[in-house]
Design a protein around this motif. Structure first.
Motif, PDB file in Angstrom:
ATOM      1  N   ASP A  75       0.843  -1.109  -0.057  1.00 19.21           N
ATOM      2  CA  ASP A  75       0.024   0.111   0.148  1.00 19.21           C
ATOM      3  C   ASP A  75       1.042   1.269  -0.027  1.00 19.21           C
ATOM      4  O   ASP A  75       1.343   1.780   1.239  1.00 19.21           O
ATOM      5  CB  ASP A  75      -0.908  -0.216   1.281  1.00 19.21           C
ATOM      6  CG  ASP A  75      -1.870   1.164   1.270  1.00 19.21           C
ATOM      7  OD1 ASP A  75      -1.692   2.028   0.563  1.00 19.21           O
ATOM      8  OD2 ASP A  75      -3.004   1.060   1.975  1.00 19.21           O
ATOM      9  N   ASN A  76       1.092   1.637  -1.172  1.00 16.88           N
ATOM     10  CA  ASN A  76       2.341   2.761  -1.302  1.00 16.88           C
ATOM     11  C   ASN A  76       1.503   4.173  -0.668  1.00 16.88           C
ATOM     12  O   ASN A  76       2.513   5.048  -0.127  1.00 16.88           O
ATOM     13  CB  ASN A  76       2.401   2.996  -2.771  1.00 16.88           C
ATOM     14  CG  ASN A  76       3.335   2.013  -3.164  1.00 16.88           C
ATOM     15  OD1 ASN A  76       4.067   1.468  -2.658  1.00 16.88           O
ATOM     16  ND2 ASN A  76       3.415   1.857  -4.624  1.00 16.88           N
ATOM     17  N   ALA A  77       0.280   4.365  -0.381  1.00 19.14           N
ATOM     18  CA  ALA A  77      -0.115   5.438   0.270  1.00 19.14           C
ATOM     19  C   ALA A  77       0.253   5.357   1.805  1.00 19.14           C
ATOM     20  O   ALA A  77       0.469   6.264   2.464  1.00 19.14           O
ATOM     21  CB  ALA A  77      -1.666   5.354   0.213  1.00 19.14           C
ATOM     22  N   LYS A  78       0.131   4.005   2.240  1.00 15.24           N
ATOM     23  CA  LYS A  78       0.608   4.016   3.632  1.00 15.24           C
ATOM     24  C   LYS A  78       2.285   3.493   3.922  1.00 15.24           C
ATOM     25  O   LYS A  78       2.616   3.487   5.012  1.00 15.24           O
ATOM     26  CB  LYS A  78      -0.067   2.801   4.257  1.00 15.24           C
ATOM     27  CG  LYS A  78      -1.762   3.248   4.314  1.00 15.24           C
ATOM     28  CD  LYS A  78      -2.460   2.052   5.071  1.00 15.24           C
ATOM     29  CE  LYS A  78      -3.998   2.259   5.152  1.00 15.24           C
ATOM     30  NZ  LYS A  78      -4.674   1.222   5.798  1.00 15.24           N
ATOM     31  N   ASN A  79       2.975   3.643   2.609  1.00 18.03           N
ATOM     32  CA  ASN A  79       4.483   3.040   2.690  1.00 18.03           C
ATOM     33  C   ASN A  79       4.548   1.753   3.456  1.00 18.03           C
ATOM     34  O   ASN A  79       5.544   1.904   4.310  1.00 18.03           O
ATOM     35  CB  ASN A  79       5.143   4.450   3.334  1.00 18.03           C
ATOM     36  CG  ASN A  79       5.492   5.457   2.533  1.00 18.03           C
ATOM     37  OD1 ASN A  79       5.308   5.538   1.332  1.00 18.03           O
ATOM     38  ND2 ASN A  79       5.509   6.664   3.255  1.00 18.03           N
TER      39      ASN A  79
END
Length: 118
Positions: A75-79
């Motif tokens: 989840d790149n939004a959450k790194n």
């Protein structure tokens, strides 16, 4: 100094599940630009590549020993990168490490212990 932090390890019975997480504790770290690997090392054995995910998550690869049981995702939004581990076996017992790689960069976490035992 970039730091990766793994979490989610523990003791589980054979056949059980765990979800590992890998996140960066460094502000501004562009996690989404890195390939991420999960590796593991059991006592007395060499470190083994378990799973890999590309920057967008569009492609993944697995070791034959975990295919069909483990799933890597991000989840790149959450790194954050995850490793969902199902149908765990005693031979999955190891310290699991997160590794982020990009051109000229290579970062590791400290590892999280996974123990599969009844």
């Amino acid at each position: 100094q970039v730091q990766l932090v793994e979490s989610g390890g523990g003791l589980v019975q054979p056949g059980g599940s765990l979800r590992l997480s890998c996140a960066s504790s460094s502000s501004g770290f562009a996690f989404s630009t890195y390939y991420v690997n999960w590796l593991r090392q059991a006592p007395g054995k060499e470190r083994e590549l378990v799973a890999t995910i590309t920057t967008t998550g569009g492609s993944t690869n697995y070791a034959d020993s975990v295919k069909g049981r483990f799933t890597i995702s991000r989840d790149n939004a959450k790194n954050t990168v995850y490793l969902q581990m199902n149908s765990l076996k005693p031979e999955d017992t190891a310290v699991y490490y997160c590794n982020a790689r990009a051109l000229g960069a290579n970062y590791w976490g400290q590892g999280t212990q996974v123990t599969v035992s009844s």
